[in-house]
Motif scaffolding. Structure first.
Motif, PDB file in Angstrom:
ATOM      1  N   VAL A 204       0.821  -1.193   0.009  1.00 26.46           N
ATOM      2  CA  VAL A 204      -0.093  -0.100   0.058  1.00 26.46           C
ATOM      3  C   VAL A 204       0.856   1.074  -0.037  1.00 26.46           C
ATOM      4  O   VAL A 204       0.645   2.340  -0.808  1.00 26.46           O
ATOM      5  N   ILE A 205       1.863   1.219   0.907  1.00 27.30           N
ATOM      6  CA  ILE A 205       2.905   2.322   0.917  1.00 27.30           C
ATOM      7  C   ILE A 205       3.686   2.622  -0.554  1.00 27.30           C
ATOM      8  O   ILE A 205       3.535   3.643  -0.760  1.00 27.30           O
ATOM      9  N   SER A 206       3.869   1.651  -1.007  1.00 29.44           N
ATOM     10  CA  SER A 206       4.475   1.724  -2.400  1.00 29.44           C
ATOM     11  C   SER A 206       3.635   1.989  -3.418  1.00 29.44           C
ATOM     12  O   SER A 206       3.894   3.222  -4.215  1.00 29.44           O
ATOM     13  N   LEU A 207       2.371   1.768  -3.339  1.00 31.22           N
ATOM     14  CA  LEU A 207       1.402   2.192  -4.479  1.00 31.22           C
ATOM     15  C   LEU A 207       1.041   3.760  -4.190  1.00 31.22           C
ATOM     16  O   LEU A 207       1.089   4.395  -5.090  1.00 31.22           O
ATOM     17  N   ASN A 208       0.973   4.158  -2.875  1.00 29.47           N
ATOM     18  CA  ASN A 208       0.628   5.447  -2.701  1.00 29.47           C
ATOM     19  C   ASN A 208       2.085   6.288  -3.125  1.00 29.47           C
ATOM     20  O   ASN A 208       1.727   7.604  -3.465  1.00 29.47           O
TER      21      ASN A 208
ATOM     22  N   LEU B 185      -6.170   2.544  -0.204  1.00 31.43           N
ATOM     23  CA  LEU B 185      -6.441   2.377   1.162  1.00 31.43           C
ATOM     24  C   LEU B 185      -5.867   0.954   1.398  1.00 31.43           C
ATOM     25  O   LEU B 185      -5.624   0.802   2.655  1.00 31.43           O
ATOM     26  N   ARG B 186      -6.058  -0.115   0.455  1.00 33.52           N
ATOM     27  CA  ARG B 186      -5.751  -1.509   0.880  1.00 33.52           C
ATOM     28  C   ARG B 186      -5.787  -2.302  -0.193  1.00 33.52           C
ATOM     29  O   ARG B 186      -6.004  -1.721  -1.319  1.00 33.52           O
ATOM     30  N   VAL B 187      -5.114  -3.469  -0.456  1.00 29.94           N
ATOM     31  CA  VAL B 187      -4.956  -4.277  -1.448  1.00 29.94           C
ATOM     32  C   VAL B 187      -5.588  -5.735  -1.030  1.00 29.94           C
ATOM     33  O   VAL B 187      -5.241  -6.292  -0.126  1.00 29.94           O
ATOM     34  N   GLU B 188      -6.732  -6.043  -1.771  1.00 32.70           N
ATOM     35  CA  GLU B 188      -7.363  -7.389  -1.555  1.00 32.70           C
ATOM     36  C   GLU B 188      -7.028  -8.250  -2.760  1.00 32.70           C
ATOM     37  O   GLU B 188      -7.717  -8.088  -3.791  1.00 32.70           O
TER      38      GLU B 188
ATOM     39  N   GLY C  78      -5.595  -9.392  -5.720  1.00 30.18           N
ATOM     40  CA  GLY C  78      -5.217  -8.377  -7.066  1.00 30.18           C
ATOM     41  C   GLY C  78      -5.962  -7.140  -7.322  1.00 30.18           C
ATOM     42  O   GLY C  78      -5.876  -6.402  -8.302  1.00 30.18           O
ATOM     43  N   THR C  79      -6.878  -7.087  -6.123  1.00 30.25           N
ATOM     44  CA  THR C  79      -7.726  -5.653  -6.322  1.00 30.25           C
ATOM     45  C   THR C  79      -7.029  -4.619  -5.440  1.00 30.25           C
ATOM     46  O   THR C  79      -6.980  -4.653  -4.139  1.00 30.25           O
ATOM     47  N   ALA C  80      -6.774  -3.448  -5.788  1.00 32.72           N
ATOM     48  CA  ALA C  80      -6.518  -2.126  -5.289  1.00 32.72           C
ATOM     49  C   ALA C  80      -7.727  -1.263  -4.872  1.00 32.72           C
ATOM     50  O   ALA C  80      -8.255  -1.268  -5.941  1.00 32.72           O
ATOM     51  N   VAL C  81      -7.938  -1.184  -3.478  1.00 32.47           N
ATOM     52  CA  VAL C  81      -9.190  -0.299  -3.341  1.00 32.47           C
ATOM     53  C   VAL C  81      -8.531   1.216  -2.956  1.00 32.47           C
ATOM     54  O   VAL C  81      -7.364   1.518  -2.394  1.00 32.47           O
ATOM     55  N   ILE C  82      -8.919   2.113  -3.832  1.00 31.45           N
ATOM     56  CA  ILE C  82      -8.519   3.533  -3.863  1.00 31.45           C
ATOM     57  C   ILE C  82      -9.711   4.364  -3.331  1.00 31.45           C
ATOM     58  O   ILE C  82     -10.770   4.352  -3.862  1.00 31.45           O
ATOM     59  N   SER C  83      -9.220   5.322  -2.547  1.00 37.12           N
ATOM     60  CA  SER C  83     -10.156   6.316  -2.368  1.00 37.12           C
ATOM     61  C   SER C  83     -10.806   7.078  -3.287  1.00 37.12           C
ATOM     62  O   SER C  83     -10.165   7.597  -4.442  1.00 37.12           O
ATOM     63  N   SER C  84     -11.965   7.712  -3.354  1.00 33.89           N
ATOM     64  CA  SER C  84     -12.770   8.600  -4.501  1.00 33.89           C
ATOM     65  C   SER C  84     -13.680   9.489  -3.619  1.00 33.89           C
ATOM     66  O   SER C  84     -14.122   9.312  -2.694  1.00 33.89           O
ATOM     67  N   LEU C  85     -13.828  10.740  -4.275  1.00 29.05           N
ATOM     68  CA  LEU C  85     -14.788  11.679  -3.746  1.00 29.05           C
ATOM     69  C   LEU C  85     -16.241  11.462  -4.637  1.00 29.05           C
ATOM     70  O   LEU C  85     -17.274  11.885  -3.831  1.00 29.05           O
ATOM     71  N   ARG C  86     -16.362  10.599  -5.441  1.00 27.93           N
ATOM     72  CA  ARG C  86     -17.629  10.415  -6.173  1.00 27.93           C
ATOM     73  C   ARG C  86     -17.905   8.689  -5.840  1.00 27.93           C
ATOM     74  O   ARG C  86     -17.280   7.893  -5.574  1.00 27.93           O
ATOM     75  N   SER C  87     -19.299   8.826  -5.617  1.00 26.11           N
ATOM     76  CA  SER C  87     -19.987   7.318  -5.494  1.00 26.11           C
ATOM     77  C   SER C  87     -21.521   7.292  -6.178  1.00 26.11           C
ATOM     78  O   SER C  87     -21.617   8.430  -6.737  1.00 26.11           O
ATOM     79  N   HIS C  88     -22.034   6.559  -5.832  1.00 27.06           N
ATOM     80  CA  HIS C  88     -23.569   6.474  -6.375  1.00 27.06           C
ATOM     81  C   HIS C  88     -24.180   7.447  -5.420  1.00 27.06           C
ATOM     82  O   HIS C  88     -25.475   8.014  -5.841  1.00 27.06           O
TER      83      HIS C  88
ATOM     84  N   GLU D 246     -13.612   3.639  -3.416  1.00 24.87           N
ATOM     85  CA  GLU D 246     -14.249   3.621  -2.200  1.00 24.87           C
ATOM     86  C   GLU D 246     -14.595   5.165  -1.722  1.00 24.87           C
ATOM     87  O   GLU D 246     -13.365   5.782  -1.754  1.00 24.87           O
ATOM     88  N   LEU D 247     -15.653   5.429  -1.256  1.00 26.95           N
ATOM     89  CA  LEU D 247     -15.978   6.779  -1.023  1.00 26.95           C
ATOM     90  C   LEU D 247     -15.005   7.086  -0.027  1.00 26.95           C
ATOM     91  O   LEU D 247     -15.160   6.443   1.068  1.00 26.95           O
TER      92      LEU D 247
END
Length: 140
Positions: A28-32, A51-54, A56-66, A121-122
Motif C-alpha cells: 500500500v505504501i509503495s502504491l501511494n 486504502l488497501r489491497v485485496e 489483485g484488487t487495489a481499493v482507492i479512495s474517491s470523492l464520487r460514488s452512487h 471507495e468513497l
C-alpha cells in the motif's frame, strides 16, 4: 510433539503471519508513493490514495460514488465554485479534471505488478474532515 517443537512451530507461523501483514502494508505504501510521484495526481487538491489491497484488487479512495455526485465532489474540492450556476463552463472544466485525475490515479495503480483491478471507495473521512474544517473556519 515436544513443547519445544510446538513452540518453534507456533513462532514460525506467527512470523509468517507478521511478514504477510508487513508485506501488505509495504504494498500500500509503495502504491501511494507511485501516486505521489505522478505530477497530475499529486498536484490535484484531493489526494487519491490506495486504502488497501485485496488479492489483485487495489481499493482507492474517491470523492464520487452512487450517493455523491461529481458536482458535490467538485464543490467540496473547490468551495469557491458553489456560487456559480450549474451550467457555468468552470463547472464542466472542474468535473472533467476530477474525472481525468481519478482515471490517471487508476492507471498508475493498475500499472503496478500484481494489481489486476481497482475498486473505488468513497472517502467519507475526507468529507467529514472538510465538514469539521468548514465549521471551525466559520466559528472564528
Amino acid at each position: 510433539m515436544s513443547d519445544r517443537k510446538q513452540f518453534i512451530t507456533v513462532m514460525v507461523v506467527a512470523a509468517l503471519f507478521v511478514s504477510w501483514i508487513g508485506w501488505r502494508g509495504f504494498e500500500v505504501i509503495s502504491l501511494n508513493n507511485q501516486l505521489m510521484a505522478d505530477t497530475s495526481v499529486a498536484s490535484y487538491p484531493y489526494q487519491h490514495r490506495v486504502l488497501r489491497v485485496e488479492g489483485g484488487t487495489a481499493v482507492i479512495s474517491s470523492l464520487r460514488s452512487h450517493s455523491v455526485s461529481t458536482q458535490q465532489a467538485v464543490s467540496a474540492v473547490f468551495p469557491s465554485m458553489r456560487h456559480l450556476a450549474d451550467t457555468h463552463r468552470d463547472w464542466q472544466k472542474a468535473e472533467r479534471e476530477l474525472a481525468q485525475v481519478q482515471a490517471r490515479a487508476g492507471d498508475v495503480v493498475l500499472a503496478a505488478p500484481g494489481i489486476e483491478r481497482i475498486r473505488w471507495e468513497l472517502d467519507e473521512n475526507w468529507y467529514h474532515l472538510q465538514f469539521m474544517k468548514s465549521r471551525y473556519d466559520t466559528a472564528f
